[in-house]
Design a protein around this motif. Structure first.
Motif, PDB file in Angstrom:
ATOM      1  N   SER A  92       1.055  -1.480   0.207  1.00 44.03           N
ATOM      2  CA  SER A  92      -0.126  -0.136   0.155  1.00 44.03           C
ATOM      3  C   SER A  92       0.896   0.856  -0.243  1.00 44.03           C
ATOM      4  N   ARG A 152      -6.248  -4.490  -5.278  1.00 41.14           N
ATOM      5  CA  ARG A 152      -6.601  -3.480  -4.454  1.00 41.14           C
ATOM      6  C   ARG A 152      -5.044  -3.303  -3.585  1.00 41.14           C
ATOM      7  N   HIS A 157      -3.768   1.612  -6.880  1.00 39.22           N
ATOM      8  CA  HIS A 157      -5.081   1.631  -5.800  1.00 39.22           C
ATOM      9  C   HIS A 157      -4.772   3.161  -5.296  1.00 39.22           C
ATOM     10  N   GLU A 161      -7.378   6.565  -6.224  1.00 38.04           N
ATOM     11  CA  GLU A 161      -8.984   6.718  -5.364  1.00 38.04           C
ATOM     12  C   GLU A 161      -8.548   7.828  -4.716  1.00 38.04           C
ATOM     13  N   ALA A 170     -11.066  -3.201  -7.848  1.00 39.78           N
ATOM     14  CA  ALA A 170     -11.036  -2.742  -6.193  1.00 39.78           C
ATOM     15  C   ALA A 170     -11.548  -3.746  -5.817  1.00 39.78           C
TER      16      ALA A 170
END
Length: 257
Positions: A92, A152, A157, A161, A170
């Motif tokens: 992430s 995701r 990702h 967003e 997603a």
């Protein structure tokens, strides 16, 4: 400290932390900042690092990575050679921030790490929702044949967003996966974003997407909503993700017009 970086992202993080002078070697693909990397010894491409060449540079720290499939074999060779290394595996955007802080801590520049993270966060504020239309679906292509797109579990990702878009995958807890032509048609993205891995921006070919017979009739194809964003801006977990966010934000804003 003598640092050898084995990925573009780590090279860019070290430089953003103000420790470029400590770099004594980089991988063959590191290309930014140009004025810093141009004169440094090269130790091979990311999946075929010459560990003996790395050892000859007498590093105090080797910065490897586990984000590139196959790089784990390089890490095992570093371990066997008893070379001191870090091998981040961010998924992430928060992981990217964590790794910047971890590298900064290892280099003894905690404050610089926090500064870089804060600057990145301040430059990637969430887009304000548009009351007039739904967020556009942006299909980022890592590769064209087969199409490989992020799920995701990807910093891309998060960038989509933040930029005000929607990742068509997603709902899938994967880093990325291949997508068949029929799936792309069913997903009906509002735009294609080409960020092909290992392909120089000038060699990306939007016509490959435009001419795909399986996608004729899709609004994104008919209206030419095919955008090219350098992989350096989206595929490297480094401070340059800010450039990727800006490109995605520009695309979202253009689609809203």
């Amino acid at each position: 400290m003598r640092i050898v970086s084995l990925t573009c992202s780590n090279t860019e993080i070290v430089c953003a932390l103000g420790r470029a002078a400590d770099l004594v070697g980089v991988d063959d693909h590191s290309d930014f900042p140009t004025e810093i990397v141009v004169g440094l010894p090269r130790v091979g491409p990311d999946l075929d690092i010459d560990v003996d060449a790395v050892a000859r540079l007498r590093p105090d720290l080797v910065l490897a990575s586990l984000t590139v499939p196959g790089h784990e074999r390089v890490v095992e060779r570093l371990r066997a050679a008893r070379l001191p290394f870090l091998a981040p595996e961010p998924v992430s955007l928060d992981d990217v921030y964590r790794d910047v802080r971890d590298i900064a801590a290892t280099l003894g520049v905690h404050e610089a790490g926090e500064r870089v993270v804060q600057e990145m966060g301040a430059s990637m504020v969430p887009a304000s929702p548009s009351g007039s239309s739904r967020p556009p679906k942006l299909l980022v292509e890592w590769w064209p044949k087969p199409v490989i797109a992020p799920g995701r579990q990807s910093w891309v990702h998060d960038l989509i967003e933040l930029a005000g878009g929607v990742n068509p995958l997603a709902g899938e807890p994967v880093k990325s996966r291949p997508i068949e032509d029929d799936e792309v048609r069913a997903l009906a993205p509002d735009a294609f974003v080409l960020s092909w891995c290992g392909v120089a921006p000038e060699k990306v070919r939007p016509e490959v997407v435009q001419r795909n017979p399986a996608w004729q009739g899709l609004a994104a194809i008919e209206q030419g909503r095919i955008y090219c964003v350098p992989e350096a801006f989206l595929g490297r977990p480094s401070p340059r993700l800010v450039d990727g966010y800006r490109e995605l934000r520009r695309i979202v804003e253009e689609l809203a017009r």
